[in-house]
Structures are given as structure tokens and as C-alpha cells.
Scaffold this motif. Structure first.
Motif, mmCIF file in Angstrom:
data_model
loop_
_atom_site.group_PDB
_atom_site.id
_atom_site.type_symbol
_atom_site.label_atom_id
_atom_site.label_comp_id
_atom_site.label_asym_id
_atom_site.label_seq_id
_atom_site.Cartn_x
_atom_site.Cartn_y
_atom_site.Cartn_z
ATOM 1 N N SER A 9 0.680 -1.485 0.052
ATOM 2 C CA SER A 9 -0.046 0.278 -0.218
ATOM 3 C C SER A 9 1.536 1.462 0.330
ATOM 4 C CB SER A 9 -1.030 -0.085 1.161
ATOM 5 O OG SER A 9 0.020 0.158 2.557
ATOM 6 N N LYS A 10 2.154 1.261 0.896
ATOM 7 C CA LYS A 10 3.035 2.095 0.766
ATOM 8 C C LYS A 10 3.884 2.857 -1.002
ATOM 9 C CE LYS A 10 7.208 3.575 3.169
ATOM 10 N NZ LYS A 10 8.270 3.616 3.521
ATOM 11 N N GLU A 11 3.671 1.681 -1.236
ATOM 12 C CA GLU A 11 4.172 1.641 -2.846
ATOM 13 C C GLU A 11 3.215 2.154 -4.008
ATOM 14 O OE1 GLU A 11 6.858 -0.573 -6.832
ATOM 15 O OE2 GLU A 11 6.117 -1.686 -4.071
ATOM 16 N N ILE A 12 2.197 1.622 -3.354
ATOM 17 C CA ILE A 12 0.768 2.512 -4.287
ATOM 18 C C ILE A 12 0.183 3.829 -4.165
ATOM 19 C CG2 ILE A 12 -1.919 2.304 -4.279
ATOM 20 C CD1 ILE A 12 -2.219 -0.547 -3.852
ATOM 21 N N ARG A 13 0.318 4.426 -2.339
ATOM 22 C CA ARG A 13 0.321 5.629 -2.082
ATOM 23 C C ARG A 13 1.583 6.520 -2.873
ATOM 24 N NH1 ARG A 13 -1.269 3.362 2.906
ATOM 25 N NH2 ARG A 13 0.888 4.255 3.101
ATOM 26 N N THR A 14 2.448 6.616 -2.574
ATOM 27 C CA THR A 14 3.374 6.638 -3.612
ATOM 28 C C THR A 14 3.792 6.909 -5.728
ATOM 29 O OG1 THR A 14 5.709 5.811 -1.326
ATOM 30 C CG2 THR A 14 6.415 6.948 -4.120
ATOM 31 N N LEU A 15 3.545 5.976 -5.868
ATOM 32 C CA LEU A 15 3.067 6.269 -7.596
ATOM 33 C C LEU A 15 1.584 7.086 -7.414
ATOM 34 C CD1 LEU A 15 3.920 2.623 -8.419
ATOM 35 C CD2 LEU A 15 4.882 5.061 -8.708
ATOM 36 N N ALA A 16 0.421 7.141 -6.493
ATOM 37 C CA ALA A 16 -0.612 8.004 -6.679
ATOM 38 C C ALA A 16 0.144 9.847 -6.494
ATOM 39 C CB ALA A 16 -1.071 7.042 -6.063
ATOM 40 N N LYS A 17 0.999 9.688 -5.921
ATOM 41 C CA LYS A 17 1.418 10.960 -4.922
ATOM 42 C C LYS A 17 2.056 11.049 -6.477
ATOM 43 C CE LYS A 17 1.390 10.981 -0.648
ATOM 44 N NZ LYS A 17 2.521 11.068 0.976
ATOM 45 N N LYS A 18 2.713 10.631 -7.136
ATOM 46 C CA LYS A 18 3.406 11.082 -8.703
ATOM 47 C C LYS A 18 3.095 11.508 -9.460
ATOM 48 C CE LYS A 18 8.068 9.389 -6.572
ATOM 49 N NZ LYS A 18 9.049 10.685 -6.787
ATOM 50 N N THR A 19 1.646 10.874 -9.430
ATOM 51 C CA THR A 19 1.060 11.032 -11.221
ATOM 52 C C THR A 19 0.039 10.711 -10.862
ATOM 53 O OG1 THR A 19 0.025 8.522 -10.604
ATOM 54 C CG2 THR A 19 2.931 8.678 -11.911
ATOM 55 N N PRO A 20 -0.771 11.664 -11.486
ATOM 56 C CA PRO A 20 -2.340 12.093 -11.793
ATOM 57 C C PRO A 20 -3.277 11.074 -11.022
ATOM 58 C CG PRO A 20 -2.043 12.383 -13.991
ATOM 59 C CD PRO A 20 -0.621 12.041 -12.964
ATOM 60 N N PHE A 21 -2.771 9.210 -11.074
ATOM 61 C CA PHE A 21 -3.738 8.538 -11.235
ATOM 62 C C PHE A 21 -4.308 8.607 -9.439
ATOM 63 C CE2 PHE A 21 -1.103 6.256 -14.776
ATOM 64 C CZ PHE A 21 -1.770 6.399 -14.945
ATOM 65 N N THR A 22 -5.659 7.593 -9.554
ATOM 66 C CA THR A 22 -5.854 7.951 -7.828
ATOM 67 C C THR A 22 -5.178 6.167 -7.442
ATOM 68 O OG1 THR A 22 -7.333 6.249 -8.282
ATOM 69 C CG2 THR A 22 -7.682 9.309 -8.687
ATOM 70 N N THR A 23 -5.185 6.420 -6.047
ATOM 71 C CA THR A 23 -4.740 4.592 -5.469
ATOM 72 C C THR A 23 -5.727 3.341 -6.176
ATOM 73 O OG1 THR A 23 -6.325 4.743 -3.644
ATOM 74 C CG2 THR A 23 -3.738 5.676 -3.362
ATOM 75 N N LYS A 24 -6.764 3.755 -6.652
ATOM 76 C CA LYS A 24 -7.458 2.422 -6.608
ATOM 77 C C LYS A 24 -6.410 2.069 -8.539
ATOM 78 C CE LYS A 24 -11.763 0.508 -8.620
ATOM 79 N NZ LYS A 24 -10.906 -0.069 -9.690
ATOM 80 N N GLU A 25 -6.675 3.086 -9.456
ATOM 81 C CA GLU A 25 -6.233 3.352 -10.462
ATOM 82 C C GLU A 25 -4.766 2.680 -10.617
ATOM 83 O OE1 GLU A 25 -8.374 6.778 -12.864
ATOM 84 O OE2 GLU A 25 -7.059 7.076 -11.682
ATOM 85 N N VAL A 26 -3.923 3.101 -9.959
ATOM 86 C CA VAL A 26 -2.422 2.527 -9.360
ATOM 87 C C VAL A 26 -2.482 1.205 -9.463
ATOM 88 C CG1 VAL A 26 -0.154 2.206 -8.050
ATOM 89 C CG2 VAL A 26 -1.433 4.313 -8.534
ATOM 90 N N SER A 27 -3.817 0.306 -8.551
ATOM 91 C CA SER A 27 -3.567 -0.739 -8.244
ATOM 92 C C SER A 27 -4.013 -1.793 -9.583
ATOM 93 C CB SER A 27 -4.839 -1.824 -6.800
ATOM 94 O OG SER A 27 -4.545 -0.939 -5.735
ATOM 95 N N ASP A 28 -4.988 -0.592 -10.469
ATOM 96 C CA ASP A 28 -5.751 -1.633 -11.213
ATOM 97 C C ASP A 28 -4.461 -2.165 -12.262
ATOM 98 O OD1 ASP A 28 -8.175 -1.668 -10.717
ATOM 99 O OD2 ASP A 28 -9.107 0.511 -11.321
ATOM 100 N N LEU A 29 -3.530 -1.149 -12.358
ATOM 101 C CA LEU A 29 -2.822 -0.702 -13.707
ATOM 102 C C LEU A 29 -1.295 -1.929 -12.965
ATOM 103 C CD1 LEU A 29 -1.809 3.192 -14.284
ATOM 104 C CD2 LEU A 29 -2.746 1.113 -16.093
ATOM 105 N N PHE A 30 -1.295 -2.581 -11.263
ATOM 106 C CA PHE A 30 -0.862 -3.223 -11.044
ATOM 107 C C PHE A 30 -1.271 -4.834 -11.295
ATOM 108 C CE2 PHE A 30 0.529 -5.926 -7.839
ATOM 109 C CZ PHE A 30 2.314 -6.457 -8.280
ATOM 110 N N LYS A 31 -2.573 -4.448 -11.768
ATOM 111 C CA LYS A 31 -3.256 -6.283 -12.202
ATOM 112 C C LYS A 31 -2.822 -6.254 -13.235
ATOM 113 C CE LYS A 31 -7.150 -5.313 -8.652
ATOM 114 N NZ LYS A 31 -8.272 -5.469 -8.400
ATOM 115 N N ILE A 32 -2.964 -5.537 -14.099
ATOM 116 C CA ILE A 32 -2.672 -5.778 -15.543
ATOM 117 C C ILE A 32 -1.195 -5.843 -16.328
ATOM 118 C CG2 ILE A 32 -2.382 -4.309 -17.753
ATOM 119 C CD1 ILE A 32 -4.671 -2.410 -16.739
ATOM 120 N N PHE A 33 -0.511 -5.210 -15.066
ATOM 121 C CA PHE A 33 1.261 -5.604 -15.674
ATOM 122 C C PHE A 33 1.496 -6.651 -14.518
ATOM 123 C CE2 PHE A 33 4.779 -5.472 -13.414
ATOM 124 C CZ PHE A 33 5.923 -4.915 -14.805
ATOM 125 N N LYS A 34 0.787 -7.243 -13.798
ATOM 126 C CA LYS A 34 1.465 -8.518 -13.395
ATOM 127 C C LYS A 34 0.697 -9.721 -14.747
ATOM 128 C CE LYS A 34 3.764 -9.057 -10.446
ATOM 129 N NZ LYS A 34 5.011 -9.585 -10.043
#
Length: 243
Positions: free
Chosen positions: A15-40
Motif C-alpha cells: 500500500s505504501k508503494e501504491i500511495r507513493t505512485l499515486a502522489k507522483k502521478t494523476p492516478f488514484t490509488t485504485k487506478e494504480v492498483s488496477d494498473l498493477f493487475k494488468i502489469f502482473k
């Protein structure tokens, strides 16, 4: 049970990495999580390298996130732009930051990304041949999808005119600053198109492109890397050189 738990932990992002990436981009934490699912899901297809996306998987990674790139030249350029550490693969952080620039980027990010795509050999400069190659590749796909033919000489002429005007050092390449000045007058370069009139884009599409670019310029002025001046009844935009 223990093995399943370990697998689930590997397949989830802290969750810490999700929040970090969400802060660095316009993505929400949910959008970062969704991108992670696609990526994995894509990275898992290569068991020997389960934490990165390979070049052969990149197009799928874009499409799964709603970005369709069919022409190979632009696809390779985007892969190179995403691959910041030049490893030949893309890790999740690179994927998120690249997707951010593609889909939700500021004016500066979009201009920077397009510059990297044109810079085919990753030299930090754009040659006429590189710009012609990218524009022709994109135009061929777009024209072909409509059943239309493309006259490559039209693009060559357009690129020659761009270099004649914006290659201030007259060394047959465009630096980033020179490219940014060219974009001020040819906004469709950011979308890998030559002038709207040359490629015969529909009027409605041209209007949308102009509207989008106006928004990017407005962001650039607010961010402090562009300035707007009134001259002879027209608004002139110019790049503010870094101090």
C-alpha cells in the motif's frame, strides 16, 4: 495454504508503494492498483522475469490500459521512452510513470514523451529522417485504416519546413528546446501528426486537437515553462529557458 498466501503477497503491491505512485502521478490509488493487475498478468507470462514487461508484451500492456498503438515505429519509441533505466524491459514504476505521461500528462510531460519517440536512436536530438519516419509510420496506419493512400513527399516537405524554421543552430537536428518551439506552432507533432491540413484530418478532430493543445499550453504557462505575450493582436507563446 501457506504457498497460496505467499503467491498472493507477491501478486499484490504494498500500500505504501501504491500511495507513493499515486502522489507522483494523476492516478488514484485504485487506478494504480488496477494498473498493477494488468502489469502482473502480462509479466506472469514470462516466469523467468515475473517483475518486468518485455518488449513483445508492451503493446498488450498499452491496450489493456486503453491506449491503442498499432504502428511499430511509434510503439518502439514509446517503449524506449518508458524504459528509463535502459534495461530493455519495463518495471512497474516505469509502466505507471509512462502511462501517466501518455494518458494524463501535463503539457510538459506530453511534449517530453513525444520528443523521446521522435528521437529514435536515443541521442537526445531529432534528425529530419527520424521525424519523417515516425510521422510516416503513424500516417500510413491512420490512412490505411480509412482506405486512403499517403503521399510521403507531403510529410518530407512538412518536416523540411519545420527544420528550416526551428533548427536555429543549422546543424540538421532539433534539440529539445528547438522541438518545443516547433510544437508551439505545430501542436499536432505531439500526437505524431504533421499539420492537420496536410493529413486531411476531419474538422471535428482538428477542433478537438486544438482544444486539447490549448489546455496543455495553459498548463505550461501556469507551470512557468511557457510565457504568453500579446503582439500585433495575437498571442505569442515562447519557452522560458531554465536558469
Amino acid at each position: 495454504v501457506e504457498q497460496n498466501l505467499q503467491r498472493e503477497q507477491k501478486e499484490s503491491l504494498p500500500s505504501k508503494e501504491i500511495r507513493t505512485l499515486a502522489k507522483k502521478t494523476p492516478f488514484t490509488t485504485k487506478e494504480v492498483s488496477d494498473l498493477f493487475k494488468i502489469f502482473k498478468s502480462l509479466a506472469a507470462q514470462t516466469p523467468s522475469q515475473p517483475d518486468v514487461i518485455l518488449k513483445s508484451q508492451f503493446q498488450g500492456a498499452l491496450e489493456e490500459a486503453g491506449i491503442n498503438v498499432k504502428d511499430n515505429t511509434r510503439l518502439i519509441g514509446l517503449f524506449t521512452a518508458f524504459d528509463k533505466n535502459e534495461s530493455g524491459t519495463i518495471n512497474f514504476r516505469e509502466y505507471v510513470l509512462g502511462m501517466s505521461a501518455c494518458s494524463k500528462g501535463t503539457a510538459r510531460e506530453k511534449i517530453s514523451l513525444s520528443f523521446q519517440v521522435y528521437d529514435v536512436d536515443n541521442s537526445g536530438k531529432i534528425t529530419q529522417e527520424e521525424m519523417v519516419r515516425v510521422l510516416t509510420s503513424v500516417a500510413k496506419y491512420e490512412k490505411g485504416a480509412k482506405g486512403e493512400s499517403l503521399d510521403p513527399e507531403v510529410i518530407k516537405k512538412f518536416v523540411a519546413e519545420v527544420f528550416e524554421k526551428y533548427d536555429q543552430r543549422k546543424n540538421n537536428v532539433l534539440t529539445y528546446d528547438e522541438y518545443m518551439r516547433a510544437v508551439m506552432n505545430h501542436p499536432d507533432l505531439v500526437e505524431y501528426r504533421s499539420d492537420i491540413t496536410l493529413l486531411g484530418t476531419e474538422e471535428s478532430e482538428a477542433s478537438e486537437a486544438k482544444k486539447a493543445f490549448d489546455q496543455w499550453v495553459e498548463q505550461g504557462v501556469k507551470a512557468g515553462f511557457l510565457k504568453a505575450e500579446e503582439k500585433d493582436g495575437a498571442t505569442i507563446y515562447s519557452v522560458i529557458e531554465p536558469s
